[in-house]
Design a protein around this motif. Structure first.
Motif, short mmCIF file in Angstrom:
data_model
loop_
_atom_site.label_atom_id
_atom_site.label_comp_id
_atom_site.label_asym_id
_atom_site.label_seq_id
_atom_site.Cartn_x
_atom_site.Cartn_y
_atom_site.Cartn_z
N ARG A 1 63.20 58.07 80.38
CA ARG A 1 62.37 59.27 80.16
C ARG A 1 61.66 59.70 81.44
NH1 ARG A 1 59.59 61.63 75.52
NH2 ARG A 1 58.00 63.03 76.36
N PHE A 2 61.21 58.73 82.23
CA PHE A 2 60.44 59.04 83.42
C PHE A 2 61.26 58.88 84.71
CE2 PHE A 2 57.17 57.65 80.26
CZ PHE A 2 56.71 58.94 79.99
N VAL B 1 53.11 53.79 83.85
CA VAL B 1 54.39 54.45 84.14
C VAL B 1 54.26 55.26 85.43
CG1 VAL B 1 55.35 54.48 81.81
CG2 VAL B 1 53.75 56.27 82.49
N PRO B 2 55.38 55.42 86.17
CA PRO B 2 55.33 56.09 87.48
C PRO B 2 55.33 57.61 87.35
CG PRO B 2 57.56 55.33 87.06
CD PRO B 2 56.72 54.86 85.90
N VAL B 3 54.21 58.14 86.92
CA VAL B 3 54.04 59.59 86.78
C VAL B 3 52.63 59.96 87.19
CG1 VAL B 3 55.65 59.62 84.82
CG2 VAL B 3 53.20 59.60 84.38
N ASN C 1 54.28 46.20 85.38
CA ASN C 1 53.50 45.81 84.20
C ASN C 1 53.54 44.30 83.93
OD1 ASN C 1 52.49 48.38 82.78
ND2 ASN C 1 54.60 48.89 83.32
N ASN C 2 54.17 43.54 84.83
CA ASN C 2 54.23 42.08 84.70
C ASN C 2 54.79 41.64 83.35
OD1 ASN C 2 52.97 41.52 87.29
ND2 ASN C 2 51.04 42.17 86.35
N VAL D 1 48.49 56.65 85.06
CA VAL D 1 48.85 57.13 83.73
C VAL D 1 49.43 55.99 82.91
CG1 VAL D 1 50.28 58.75 82.44
CG2 VAL D 1 49.25 59.45 84.62
N THR D 2 49.00 55.90 81.67
CA THR D 2 49.41 54.82 80.77
C THR D 2 50.21 55.39 79.60
OG1 THR D 2 47.50 53.45 81.33
CG2 THR D 2 48.57 53.01 79.22
N TYR D 3 51.33 54.77 79.33
CA TYR D 3 52.17 55.16 78.19
C TYR D 3 51.88 54.22 77.02
CZ TYR D 3 56.36 56.07 75.40
OH TYR D 3 57.22 56.39 74.37
N MET D 4 51.62 54.79 75.85
CA MET D 4 51.36 54.00 74.65
C MET D 4 52.68 53.81 73.90
SD MET D 4 48.01 53.61 74.71
CE MET D 4 47.60 53.16 73.03
#
Length: 265
Positions: free
Chosen positions: A82-83, A110-112, A94-95, A66-69
């Motif tokens: 938040r997560f 993100v870890p979701v 994410n380096n 899953v990617t957070y924008m």
């Protein structure tokens, strides 16, 4: 267990956005976004969105994490909070060379994971099934247009935070997975000399897969990727259990950075 395998994006609606423009940008469709976020009666007029709404946007073709924008005003600290995870971990996977420098539209893993609500589900039952605190689920879904307390809708895509420590995340197996002999494990860890340990316990405390170690492809300070398997040394004595992934102190051998994932047999 209807965990969504397609890649998902967590996107915050901005002024001027339409479902069509969001779908086109992220490889989705208007219909898929409407279903994933229950943009229907009686919650809202079909397809109606407002700036600030947080949407799960399912990809139609990609698989992956899953990617957070990133939106205006975001910080890595705020995203981590938040997560229910850690600044170091979000930065590491994410380096990010400087966690204080992120930009609007930047894509962050993100870890979701995403769960599609089924008929009869409640937030409490989902929390118990996956071993994820209800407060963490609620916080991760703040701002969702059809997330209203304990009122949830079939097909709604719920954001579920993964258990993490500051230095370890387990990507596979996900919470709620039915474990089999020689189950594959994948994750990332910031570990001294790249050593990562794991074991599998059932709910009665029986060690089903004894402690074994694997090595990440990079040692600390990097978050190296690791893989391993879980051979069963004993038959489980219950239907549920926990996967433990951790490191041990170089000073006294104590367990550190423990991540517990609820699993089923």
């Amino acid at each position: 267990m209807p965990v969504v395998s397609k890649k998902g994006y967590i996107y915050t609606v901005r002024e001027g956005d339409t479902l069509y423009s969001i779908a086109r940008r992220l490889g989705s469709s208007v219909e898929a976004i409407e279903r994933a976020n229950h943009l229907f009666d009686p919650i809202t007029d079909p397809g109606l969105i407002f700036p600030g709404n947080v949407l799960v946007v399912p990809s139609l073709s990609e698989t992956g994490k899953v990617t957070y924008m990133v939106k205006s005003g975001d910080t890595v600290s705020g995203i981590a909070s938040r997560f229910s995870t850690f600044i170091d971990l979000v930065s590491g996977v994410n380096n990010l060379e400087n966690p204080n420098l992120i930009s609007v539209n930047q894509r962050l893993i993100v870890p979701v994971f995403i769960y599609e609500i089924q008929s009869g589900d409640t937030l409490s039952s989902i929390s118990r099934r996956f071993g994820i605190p209800l407060s963490n689920i609620t916080k991760a879904n703040q701002g969702r247009p059809s997330s209203q307390g304990d009122l949830i809708w079939p097909e709604f895509h719920l954001i579920l935070p993964l258990p993490t420590s500051r230095n370890i995340i387990v990507w596979t197996p996900l919470p709620g997975t039915r474990i089999v002999n020689n189950q594959r494990i994948e994750g990332q860890a910031r570990a001294f000399e790249a050593n990562v340990l794991h074991q599998l316990r059932d709910a009665n405390g029986t060690i089903v897969s004894k402690e074994r170690f694997t090595m990440a492809d990079e040692g600390a300070p990097e978050y190296g990727k690791f893989t391993s398997t879980l051979p069963f040394d004993r038959t489980p004595t219950s239907n549920t259990g926990e996967l433990w992934v951790y490191t041990r102190s170089a000073n006294d051998g104590s367990i550190q950075d423990l991540v517990k994932t609820k699993v089923y047999f």
